[in-house]
Design a protein around this motif. Structure first.
Motif, mmCIF file in Angstrom:
data_model
loop_
_atom_site.group_PDB
_atom_site.id
_atom_site.type_symbol
_atom_site.label_atom_id
_atom_site.label_comp_id
_atom_site.label_asym_id
_atom_site.label_seq_id
_atom_site.Cartn_x
_atom_site.Cartn_y
_atom_site.Cartn_z
ATOM 1 N N GLU A 1 2.994 9.843 -11.817
ATOM 2 C CA GLU A 1 2.572 8.898 -10.786
ATOM 3 C C GLU A 1 2.290 9.672 -9.504
ATOM 4 O OE1 GLU A 1 2.478 4.991 -10.120
ATOM 5 O OE2 GLU A 1 1.406 5.874 -11.803
ATOM 6 N N ILE A 2 1.098 9.517 -8.956
ATOM 7 C CA ILE A 2 0.714 10.203 -7.718
ATOM 8 C C ILE A 2 0.599 9.159 -6.622
ATOM 9 C CG2 ILE A 2 -1.014 11.662 -6.612
ATOM 10 C CD1 ILE A 2 -1.816 12.641 -9.394
ATOM 11 N N LYS A 3 1.420 9.310 -5.582
ATOM 12 C CA LYS A 3 1.453 8.354 -4.480
ATOM 13 C C LYS A 3 1.187 9.072 -3.164
ATOM 14 C CE LYS A 3 2.563 4.807 -7.022
ATOM 15 N NZ LYS A 3 1.575 3.724 -7.253
ATOM 16 N N SER A 4 0.648 8.322 -2.196
ATOM 17 C CA SER A 4 0.297 8.935 -0.915
ATOM 18 C C SER A 4 1.392 8.798 0.134
ATOM 19 C CB SER A 4 -1.001 8.311 -0.380
ATOM 20 O OG SER A 4 -0.853 6.909 -0.193
ATOM 21 N N PHE A 5 2.510 8.109 -0.171
ATOM 22 C CA PHE A 5 3.595 8.052 0.810
ATOM 23 C C PHE A 5 4.367 9.376 0.776
ATOM 24 C CE2 PHE A 5 5.221 5.868 -3.022
ATOM 25 C CZ PHE A 5 6.344 6.633 -3.311
ATOM 26 N N PRO A 6 4.881 9.837 1.926
ATOM 27 C CA PRO A 6 5.433 11.197 1.991
ATOM 28 C C PRO A 6 6.869 11.286 1.476
ATOM 29 C CG PRO A 6 5.577 10.161 4.140
ATOM 30 C CD PRO A 6 4.865 9.177 3.239
ATOM 31 N N MET A 7 7.236 12.489 1.071
ATOM 32 C CA MET A 7 8.631 12.852 0.821
ATOM 33 C C MET A 7 9.104 13.682 2.003
ATOM 34 S SD MET A 7 9.180 13.864 -3.163
ATOM 35 C CE MET A 7 8.826 12.711 -4.500
ATOM 36 N N LEU A 8 10.040 13.158 2.747
ATOM 37 C CA LEU A 8 10.558 13.836 3.930
ATOM 38 C C LEU A 8 11.894 14.470 3.597
ATOM 39 C CD1 LEU A 8 9.738 11.049 6.560
ATOM 40 C CD2 LEU A 8 8.326 13.009 5.894
ATOM 41 N N ASP A 9 11.956 15.784 3.709
ATOM 42 C CA ASP A 9 13.172 16.535 3.368
ATOM 43 C C ASP A 9 13.648 16.213 1.953
ATOM 44 O OD1 ASP A 9 13.288 17.797 5.851
ATOM 45 O OD2 ASP A 9 14.413 16.139 6.751
ATOM 46 N N GLY A 10 12.694 16.072 1.032
ATOM 47 C CA GLY A 10 13.028 15.878 -0.366
ATOM 48 C C GLY A 10 13.311 14.459 -0.790
ATOM 49 N N SER A 11 13.199 13.495 0.117
ATOM 50 C CA SER A 11 13.439 12.099 -0.255
ATOM 51 C C SER A 11 12.339 11.227 0.329
ATOM 52 C CB SER A 11 14.810 11.628 0.234
ATOM 53 O OG SER A 11 14.887 11.690 1.649
ATOM 54 N N ALA A 12 12.120 10.077 -0.317
ATOM 55 C CA ALA A 12 11.069 9.149 0.109
ATOM 56 C C ALA A 12 11.673 7.769 0.316
ATOM 57 C CB ALA A 12 9.949 9.106 -0.927
ATOM 58 N N ASP A 13 10.860 6.851 0.816
ATOM 59 C CA ASP A 13 11.288 5.474 1.046
ATOM 60 C C ASP A 13 11.799 4.877 -0.267
ATOM 61 O OD1 ASP A 13 11.520 2.763 1.486
ATOM 62 O OD2 ASP A 13 9.696 2.605 2.670
ATOM 63 N N PRO A 14 13.081 4.454 -0.317
ATOM 64 C CA PRO A 14 13.637 3.941 -1.582
ATOM 65 C C PRO A 14 12.866 2.745 -2.134
ATOM 66 C CG PRO A 14 15.395 4.367 0.004
ATOM 67 C CD PRO A 14 14.106 4.506 0.738
ATOM 68 N N ALA A 15 12.378 1.863 -1.254
ATOM 69 C CA ALA A 15 11.632 0.698 -1.729
ATOM 70 C C ALA A 15 10.337 1.123 -2.420
ATOM 71 C CB ALA A 15 11.331 -0.248 -0.575
ATOM 72 N N LYS A 16 9.654 2.102 -1.847
ATOM 73 C CA LYS A 16 8.401 2.567 -2.442
ATOM 74 C C LYS A 16 8.657 3.345 -3.730
ATOM 75 C CE LYS A 16 5.889 2.718 1.944
ATOM 76 N NZ LYS A 16 5.157 3.554 2.914
ATOM 77 N N VAL A 17 9.731 4.118 -3.743
ATOM 78 C CA VAL A 17 10.078 4.834 -4.973
ATOM 79 C C VAL A 17 10.444 3.844 -6.077
ATOM 80 C CG1 VAL A 17 11.722 6.430 -6.025
ATOM 81 C CG2 VAL A 17 10.808 6.906 -3.754
ATOM 82 N N GLY A 18 11.181 2.791 -5.726
ATOM 83 C CA GLY A 18 11.536 1.771 -6.712
ATOM 84 C C GLY A 18 10.313 1.081 -7.282
ATOM 85 N N ALA A 19 9.339 0.754 -6.416
ATOM 86 C CA ALA A 19 8.109 0.126 -6.894
ATOM 87 C C ALA A 19 7.339 1.064 -7.820
ATOM 88 C CB ALA A 19 7.242 -0.286 -5.710
ATOM 89 N N ALA A 20 7.290 2.368 -7.462
ATOM 90 C CA ALA A 20 6.608 3.341 -8.317
ATOM 91 C C ALA A 20 7.322 3.484 -9.659
ATOM 92 C CB ALA A 20 6.531 4.695 -7.611
ATOM 93 N N ALA A 21 8.661 3.427 -9.644
ATOM 94 C CA ALA A 21 9.426 3.547 -10.893
ATOM 95 C C ALA A 21 9.180 2.353 -11.802
ATOM 96 C CB ALA A 21 10.913 3.676 -10.575
ATOM 97 N N ARG A 22 9.112 1.151 -11.229
ATOM 98 C CA ARG A 22 8.831 -0.035 -12.054
ATOM 99 C C ARG A 22 7.433 0.025 -12.651
ATOM 100 N NH1 ARG A 22 11.761 -2.309 -7.771
ATOM 101 N NH2 ARG A 22 9.859 -2.863 -6.647
ATOM 102 N N GLN A 23 6.485 0.525 -11.870
ATOM 103 C CA GLN A 23 5.118 0.660 -12.371
ATOM 104 C C GLN A 23 5.065 1.705 -13.482
ATOM 105 O OE1 GLN A 23 2.286 1.138 -9.216
ATOM 106 N NE2 GLN A 23 0.667 1.877 -10.561
ATOM 107 N N ALA A 24 5.753 2.833 -13.279
ATOM 108 C CA ALA A 24 5.753 3.881 -14.291
ATOM 109 C C ALA A 24 6.440 3.419 -15.568
ATOM 110 C CB ALA A 24 6.435 5.136 -13.741
#
Length: 365
Positions: A158-181
């Motif tokens: 999954e390729i997303k345009s939201f950033p990973m800051l210091d190795g972590s990303a927005d949990p809500a956006k990561v959760g949405a990407a995980a459900r899609q994947a």
């Protein structure tokens, strides 16, 4: 239906309104505008262009950088991806593309001699087409990429345009990407089940995002076993679209060209299951929220609140139970509401001036 719609539908399987509209291919954004409740759901044109540019950078040079990220993050014990195959997946129509994808996966998984998996090189499938049966209707899904490892295993990317800051990303956006994947993983498992021997579909997907505030890609492995299990269970519980359609009034139509009153009546003839989470996943969320609030439904306050209230389904019922005007005192939800009302009255009385004002504040609902 695409993976984003299926993930949203699986997260709220009780919403027949979304099921019938998605199954009929209705443009929910245009429908929401015609209902007078336009939604800001979706990507802006700028975000869409930025996402496409980032994905092109990740897949440049035959996907060399993407395969390097897969090797480093998901399968460091494998041979480095010094060479890779990128098969052509072009075909006519979604059915043809799905068949071509299945053939490419088989060819990449098995050796040329047919002695079994594990003898091939790395293979990158760019925008493959997968098919998944949903409530009796086929859904064609297009992940960003699928990688076939040298050992024959498959990984969703999954390729997303939201950033990973210091190795972590927005949990809500990561959760949405995980459900899609997780939807893509289910579709891949259907393809794998038709091969003998069946290859392993990895439940760790690769999430690729920009690093910090740059346009350089970084990646993280996301375990989607929980999301996959929940999605599979919810998809099997979805009412067949034919059953939802059979329950509709005769001649109902969801065309945005209809007069607003007629269109509103048509949409409201299908039960919805609104929750605040819908605001991030459905174009009709504002219309459904308006209807939920006008009916005084407690679901407008969130699923967790609805679960705590038991059989109390409207705000009026909740207030009546809290004030001792209705409800069974032995009901745990009713007892908790009355205790909360007493504590609130005591706190307001202690904070207010003495005399009549204190008594009036204490009686406030």
């Amino acid at each position: 239906m695409d993976a984003r719609a299926l993930a949203a539908l699986a997260a709220n399987p009780g919403c027949r309104r979304r099921a019938i509209l998605d199954g009929a291919g209705v443009d929910k954004a245009a429908l929401a505008g015609a209902l007078g409740a336009p939604s800001a759901f979706g990507q802006s044109q700028f975000a869409f262009m930025r996402g496409n540019a980032f994905e092109a950078r990740v897949k440049a040079d035959g996907g060399a950088e993407l395969l390097r990220l897969v090797h480093r993050t998901v399968d460091p014990g494998a041979e480095p991806p010094l060479r890779a195959q990128v098969p052509d997946l072009a075909a006519v129509g979604p059915e043809g593309r799905a068949a071509r994808t299945a053939l490419a996966l088989r060819e990449a998984t098995l050796s040329v001699e047919g002695t079994g998996p594990g003898t091939g090189a790395w293979t990158l499938l760019d925008h493959p087409m997968l098919a998944l049966d949903v409530a009796g209707s086929p859904a064609f899904l297009e992940p960003d990429a699928v990688v076939v490892h040298p050992d024959g295993g498959w990984t969703v990317v999954e390729i997303k345009s939201f950033p990973m800051l210091d190795g972590s990303a927005d949990p809500a956006k990561v959760g949405a990407a995980a459900r899609q994947a997780a939807v893509y993983v289910l579709a891949l498992e259907d393809v794998a089940a038709r091969l003998d021997p069946a290859p392993r579909v990895r439940h760790q997907v690769l999430l690729v995002c920009p690093k910090d505030f740059s346009n350089l890609p970084t990646a993280s492995a996301v375990d989607v076993r929980k999301q996959r299990a929940v999605t599979a269970r919810q998809l099997t519980r979805l009412t067949r679209i034919e059953e939802v359609a059979d329950a509709l009034p005769e001649g109902v139509c969801f065309s945005p060209e209809l007069p607003p009153e007629e269109l509103t009546a048509a949409v409201d003839s299908v039960p919805a299951a609104y929750a605040p989470e819908c605001l991030a996943a459905c174009e009709l969320a504002f219309h459904c929220r308006r209807g939920s609030r006008s009916a005084g439904a407690v679901t407008a306050l969130g699923r967790s609140v609805r679960a705590e209230l038991g059989g109390l389904t409207t705000v009026e019922e909740v207030l009546a139970a809290a004030h001792g005007e209705a409800g069974d005192p032995d009901d745990p939800a009713v007892a908790a509401l009355r205790r909360a009302a007493r504590l609130r009255a005591e706190a307001l009385a202690a904070a207010a001036p003495a005399g009549d004002t204190a008594r009036e504040v204490a009686r406030c609902p």
